[in-house]
Design an enzyme around this catalytic site. Structure first.
Site, PDB file in Angstrom:
ATOM      1  N   ASP A  23      24.645  50.714  35.668  1.00 56.26           N
ATOM      2  CA  ASP A  23      25.797  51.615  35.575  1.00 56.26           C
ATOM      3  C   ASP A  23      26.780  51.346  36.714  1.00 56.26           C
ATOM      4  O   ASP A  23      26.369  50.967  37.814  1.00 56.26           O
ATOM      5  CB  ASP A  23      25.294  53.067  35.631  1.00 56.26           C
ATOM      6  CG  ASP A  23      26.327  54.049  35.104  1.00 56.26           C
ATOM      7  OD1 ASP A  23      27.382  53.612  34.599  1.00 56.26           O
ATOM      8  OD2 ASP A  23      26.092  55.264  35.218  1.00 56.26           O
ATOM      9  N   GLY A  26      32.600  49.999  35.443  1.00 55.51           N
ATOM     10  CA  GLY A  26      33.975  50.494  35.340  1.00 55.51           C
ATOM     11  C   GLY A  26      34.499  50.947  36.693  1.00 55.51           C
ATOM     12  O   GLY A  26      35.641  50.634  37.068  1.00 55.51           O
ATOM     13  N   ASN A  71      27.145  53.713  23.046  1.00 55.74           N
ATOM     14  CA  ASN A  71      28.276  52.936  23.568  1.00 55.74           C
ATOM     15  C   ASN A  71      29.316  52.577  22.501  1.00 55.74           C
ATOM     16  O   ASN A  71      30.429  52.165  22.835  1.00 55.74           O
ATOM     17  CB  ASN A  71      27.798  51.653  24.275  1.00 55.74           C
ATOM     18  CG  ASN A  71      27.218  51.905  25.653  1.00 55.74           C
ATOM     19  OD1 ASN A  71      26.362  51.160  26.139  1.00 55.74           O
ATOM     20  ND2 ASN A  71      27.681  52.964  26.324  1.00 55.74           N
TER      21      ASN A  71
HETATM   22  C1  FPP Z   1      27.776  50.718  32.458  1.00 51.18           C
HETATM   23  O1  FPP Z   1      28.910  50.698  33.270  1.00 51.18           O
HETATM   24  C2  FPP Z   1      27.555  49.419  31.883  1.00 51.18           C
HETATM   25  C3  FPP Z   1      27.565  49.143  30.549  1.00 51.18           C
HETATM   26  C4  FPP Z   1      27.782  50.162  29.521  1.00 51.18           C
HETATM   27  C5  FPP Z   1      27.381  47.784  30.044  1.00 51.18           C
HETATM   28  C6  FPP Z   1      26.416  46.921  30.790  1.00 51.18           C
HETATM   29  C7  FPP Z   1      26.718  45.533  30.435  1.00 51.18           C
HETATM   30  C8  FPP Z   1      26.691  44.470  31.256  1.00 51.18           C
HETATM   31  C9  FPP Z   1      26.228  44.533  32.643  1.00 51.18           C
HETATM   32  C10 FPP Z   1      27.173  43.148  30.768  1.00 51.18           C
HETATM   33  C11 FPP Z   1      26.501  42.584  29.557  1.00 51.18           C
HETATM   34  C12 FPP Z   1      25.041  42.419  29.698  1.00 51.18           C
HETATM   35  C13 FPP Z   1      24.346  41.288  29.426  1.00 51.18           C
HETATM   36  C14 FPP Z   1      22.862  41.353  29.406  1.00 51.18           C
HETATM   37  C15 FPP Z   1      24.981  39.993  29.198  1.00 51.18           C
HETATM   38  P1  FPP Z   1      30.121  51.649  32.924  1.00 51.18           P
HETATM   39  O2  FPP Z   1      31.120  50.856  32.165  1.00 51.18           O
HETATM   40  O3  FPP Z   1      29.644  52.863  32.223  1.00 51.18           O
HETATM   41  O4  FPP Z   1      30.643  51.983  34.357  1.00 51.18           O
HETATM   42  P2  FPP Z   1      31.370  53.339  34.830  1.00 51.18           P
HETATM   43  O5  FPP Z   1      30.378  54.457  34.648  1.00 51.18           O
HETATM   44  O6  FPP Z   1      31.672  53.062  36.257  1.00 51.18           O
HETATM   45  O7  FPP Z   1      32.605  53.470  33.977  1.00 51.18           O
END
Ligand code: FPP
Length: 243
Positions: A23, A26, A71
């Site tokens: 997490d 973003g 998601n």
């Molecule tokens: C959460 O951060 C992250 C995700 C929903 C996606 C995770 C994906 C990756 C790390 C890349 C793809 C993975 C692979 C295995 C190739 P967020 O966007 O919710 O962050 P925030 O809470 O700060 O907005």
């Protein structure tokens, strides 16, 4: 005079199975005034270094929450960006995973992804299926409640067909239906970025796992952070309900 690097001592207690809620991509991007997509891109770099670090430590199974069944609620552009990154990761890293004897697994209903992504995933699964080394499980369109619903439904179908005594259904019977049935028990569940919730991830499997919530945003989480998490795990006293 330069001193030789002292190798980190092997941790006394190594978790067999570590899962991570990745997490904070973003927020990592926002703090740099970058678009969110750049945060996810940096998140893939962290995936690469943490999977390597897990192998180096000797962790048997690493499960990463890459895309939850919730998601899909994100803007279409972000969803398709994540699909692109997944494809890039498979294209760039599959050879290394094959070479390193990694067994790739996917948890979740990834067949709802676009056809080209499904094809790449199926190919990657097939090419690592014969491996015997550490497991890298990626949760894609995964939700723990759906996993448990599916398990209950499968057992009910067996019972209705007369192949299973409903009164004999126990925890072991449910575990045989979970997507993690071939993985070691979950020992350590880490969530980055300071949020403290499970977000529908491995709810059954987390029953006796140690939970670790760290402030580090996922793109900044590296080999040292994983080693620190493993050290913290080694300090925990696990009692499984006993004394
Ligand atoms: C959460 O951060 C992250 C995700 C929903 C996606 C995770 C994906 C990756 C790390 C890349 C793809 C993975 C692979 C295995 C190739 P967020 O966007 O919710 O962050 P925030 O809470 O700060 O907005």
């Amino acid at each position: 005079m330069a001193t030789a690097a002292v190798p980190r001592a092997a941790p006394a207690v190594l978790p067999r199975h570590v899962a991570i809620i990745m997490d904070g991509n973003g927020r990592w991007a926002a703090s740099r005034r970058m678009p969110r997509a750049m945060g996810h891109r940096a998140g893939v770099e962290a995936v690469r270094s943490v999977t390597r670090a897990a192998r180096a430590l000797g962790i048997e199974a690493l499960t990463l929450y890459a895309f939850s069944s919730e998601n899909w609620r994100r803007p279409a552009e972000e969803v398709s960006g994540l699909m692109k990154l997944l494809k890039l990761f498979i294209r760039n890293d599959l050879a290394e995973l094959v070479r390193e004897n990694v067994r790739l697994r996917v948890l979740g209903d990834y067949r709802r992804f676009p056809a080209d992504v499904v094809e790449l995933i199926d190919d990657a699964l097939a090419r690592t299926a014969g491996n015997s080394g550490p497991i890298l499980a990626i949760a894609l369109n995964y939700g723990a409640q759906a996993e448990l619903v599916e398990a209950a439904r499968a057992l009910a179908v067996q019972a209705a067909a007369g192949g299973l005594d409903p009164t004999a259904i126990d925890a072991d019977a449910i575990e045989t239906q979970l997507e993690t049935r071939d993985l070691p028990p979950l020992d350590l569940l880490i969530r980055t970025s300071g949020e403290q919730r499970l977000s529908n991830f491995l709810l059954w499997q987390a029953a006796y796992a140690e939970l670790l919530f760290v402030e580090t945003l996922w793109p900044d989480f590296g080999a040292d952070d994983l080693a620190a998490a493993v050290d913290a795990f080694g300090q925990r006293q696990r009692r499984y309900g006993g004394l």
